[in-house]
Write a protein that holds these residues in place. Sequence first.
Motif, short mmCIF file in Angstrom:
data_model
loop_
_atom_site.label_atom_id
_atom_site.label_comp_id
_atom_site.label_asym_id
_atom_site.label_seq_id
_atom_site.Cartn_x
_atom_site.Cartn_y
_atom_site.Cartn_z
N GLN A 100 0.84 -1.26 -0.16
CA GLN A 100 -0.04 -0.05 0.06
C GLN A 100 1.05 1.23 0.03
OE1 GLN A 100 -2.30 -0.76 3.39
NE2 GLN A 100 -0.64 0.23 4.87
N ARG A 101 0.30 2.17 -0.52
CA ARG A 101 1.15 3.50 -0.68
C ARG A 101 1.86 4.08 0.52
NH1 ARG A 101 0.91 9.19 -0.13
NH2 ARG A 101 1.59 10.27 -2.02
N GLU A 102 0.92 4.15 1.77
CA GLU A 102 1.75 4.58 2.73
C GLU A 102 2.65 3.88 3.49
OE1 GLU A 102 -1.61 3.58 2.44
OE2 GLU A 102 -2.60 5.70 2.16
N SER A 103 3.03 2.36 3.09
CA SER A 103 4.16 1.76 3.54
C SER A 103 5.31 2.05 2.48
CB SER A 103 3.59 0.41 3.41
OG SER A 103 2.46 0.20 4.68
N ILE A 104 4.81 2.07 1.11
CA ILE A 104 5.86 2.30 0.03
C ILE A 104 6.42 3.46 -0.11
CG2 ILE A 104 6.43 1.61 -1.98
CD1 ILE A 104 4.35 -0.75 -2.04
N LEU A 105 5.87 4.51 0.15
CA LEU A 105 6.24 5.91 0.15
C LEU A 105 7.46 6.15 0.60
CD1 LEU A 105 5.89 8.60 -1.31
CD2 LEU A 105 4.30 9.29 0.50
N PRO A 106 7.44 5.84 2.14
CA PRO A 106 9.02 5.97 2.66
C PRO A 106 10.17 5.58 2.24
CG PRO A 106 7.28 5.55 4.45
CD PRO A 106 6.57 5.21 2.91
N TYR A 107 10.06 4.46 1.22
CA TYR A 107 11.12 3.91 0.72
C TYR A 107 11.59 4.73 -0.49
CZ TYR A 107 10.71 -0.39 3.25
OH TYR A 107 10.54 -1.52 4.36
N VAL A 108 10.48 5.21 -1.31
CA VAL A 108 11.00 6.42 -2.33
C VAL A 108 11.61 7.64 -1.84
CG1 VAL A 108 9.76 7.82 -4.02
CG2 VAL A 108 8.90 5.32 -3.43
N LEU A 109 11.09 7.91 -0.72
CA LEU A 109 11.74 9.21 -0.22
C LEU A 109 12.78 8.84 0.23
CD1 LEU A 109 8.57 10.76 1.90
CD2 LEU A 109 9.31 11.25 -0.50
N PHE A 110 13.41 7.88 0.93
CA PHE A 110 14.77 7.33 1.30
C PHE A 110 15.66 7.27 0.15
CE2 PHE A 110 17.38 3.56 1.78
CZ PHE A 110 18.26 3.82 2.57
N LYS A 113 16.37 10.79 -0.87
CA LYS A 113 17.39 11.43 -0.09
C LYS A 113 18.74 10.93 -0.43
CE LYS A 113 16.17 12.29 4.11
NZ LYS A 113 15.95 11.99 5.49
N THR A 114 18.80 9.68 -0.63
CA THR A 114 20.22 8.96 -0.99
C THR A 114 20.70 9.70 -2.41
OG1 THR A 114 19.54 6.86 0.32
CG2 THR A 114 21.25 6.70 -1.27
N LEU A 115 20.08 9.82 -3.42
CA LEU A 115 20.55 10.17 -4.63
C LEU A 115 20.75 11.61 -4.48
CD1 LEU A 115 17.81 8.36 -6.84
CD2 LEU A 115 20.04 7.76 -6.58
N ARG A 116 20.22 12.39 -3.74
CA ARG A 116 20.48 13.78 -3.57
C ARG A 116 21.93 13.96 -2.92
NH1 ARG A 116 14.85 15.85 -1.28
NH2 ARG A 116 13.57 16.02 -3.21
N ARG A 117 22.45 13.03 -2.18
CA ARG A 117 23.59 12.83 -1.56
C ARG A 117 24.55 12.09 -2.30
NH1 ARG A 117 23.87 16.43 2.91
NH2 ARG A 117 21.81 16.01 4.26
N GLN A 157 6.65 11.13 -7.42
CA GLN A 157 7.71 11.90 -6.55
C GLN A 157 8.83 12.49 -7.29
OE1 GLN A 157 6.94 12.84 -3.45
NE2 GLN A 157 5.27 11.53 -3.47
N LYS A 158 9.07 12.21 -8.76
CA LYS A 158 10.09 12.74 -9.57
C LYS A 158 11.36 12.50 -9.01
CE LYS A 158 7.15 16.47 -11.64
NZ LYS A 158 5.76 15.90 -10.97
N LEU A 159 11.34 11.11 -8.79
CA LEU A 159 12.62 10.41 -8.30
C LEU A 159 14.27 10.91 -9.11
CD1 LEU A 159 13.69 8.56 -5.91
CD2 LEU A 159 13.51 6.71 -7.60
N SER A 160 14.80 11.71 -8.68
CA SER A 160 15.87 12.27 -9.29
C SER A 160 16.35 11.51 -10.52
CB SER A 160 17.09 12.50 -8.36
OG SER A 160 16.44 13.43 -7.31
#
Length: 412
Positions: A100-110, A113-117, A157-160
């Motif tokens: 479900q979205r609520e469980s998977i979205l944190p992985y996308v955001l994680f 964040k990793t790709l930005r670094r 989320q437009k993942l980088s």
Amino acid sequence: MSSKEKPTLGGQRIKTRKRNIAAPLDPASFSDAIVQIYLDNAGDLELVAKSIESSDLNFSRYGDTFFEVVFIGVRTQPGTIKPEEEGERHPYSLIDCAAQRESILPYVLFIQKTLRRRPFLIKSLENVMRKFLQSLEFFEENERQKLAIFTALAFSQKLSGLPPETVFQPLLKDNLVAKGIVLSFITEFFKEYLKENSLDDLIALLKKGKMEDNLLEFFPSGKRTSEALSEHFTKEGLTSLVEYNDKKMFEVKLKEIKSTLTTMISEEAEISEVTEVVKQQVKDAQFPDLEVVRMLWDVLMEAVQWSGKNQQQNSNSALRQVNAWAGLMNAFCTSGKLELELIYKVQTQCYEDAKLMKLFPEIVRSLYDQDVLAEDTILLWFRKGSNQKGRQSFVKTLEPFVKWLEEAEEEE
């Protein structure tokens, strides 16, 4: 006491070049280190991100291994998606969470964040996603669902820097399509993506992935029909996608009919032959009658040899075209409604095209003389026509002809 000179080494001193000594590859140790970070932080992605950020692990060398651990909790065996039997595994991976979205979205955001670094890791993410998508058949159904939701959220989320072709092209493996695995995956993807994005956003994404005209390629070969597509996506609540596909198919068929008609007009084929060919194509394409009338007029006017600035030549050319192909228009204007649609089409083009602006009454008169337009239809347009484009001007220019029609009607 005399001092002796110290001996010196004669000749030129040659510096020895340092060689790059490659450290042995050790993805197992890297994988175990990432797994341990997850275990130490009990899968809390915020804490995992902080630990990874402060670590001195070699991400540039083991980027693929990193994302394997993120997605499935362990590194895979070379060339496969099978988990490596030796080595640690953690239970906080993407495929271990709820579908479900609520469980998977944190992985996308994680990952974001990793790709930005570490932006260089985007290539590793592409590699791993391509490998997993090409191997969907080896995942359980609920795991494929999680991957589909993740992929949709990644684009939402437009993942980088994640290119759409990385996702869509690997899906088109024949064996995956034939088993219906791709259709299930892409359906879940569409449903999740459209929760937060418009159909136009989805079409733009498909276009970047070179798939906007190829939705049927996601279907098994035995189901690659517009009817099957409509039935499937309607059942899944994706009616907007059905409407889009219908529109695309309409445009493709319209282009084909226009091309055929243009060729036959340029070759000056017999009207009876052109009529027969167009009727068959219209029947096969299940074209609405109103669209056929509009299309015929467009093609006829596009085939006119227009003069640059000579208005009289343009008028003569347009009227010659109308008179020459009136029989074709007559074959398709088989009701008052269709005749009225033709007048609206002529009205719109005369309003929008300066070459035809003053030609409206002459075209209507010519179509009347050639029995394409009935008297009742012309009078209906004159008295109650709903198209407002240039109407006031055109009504005025057509008034003498209408007056003549009315007088002739009174005499009868």
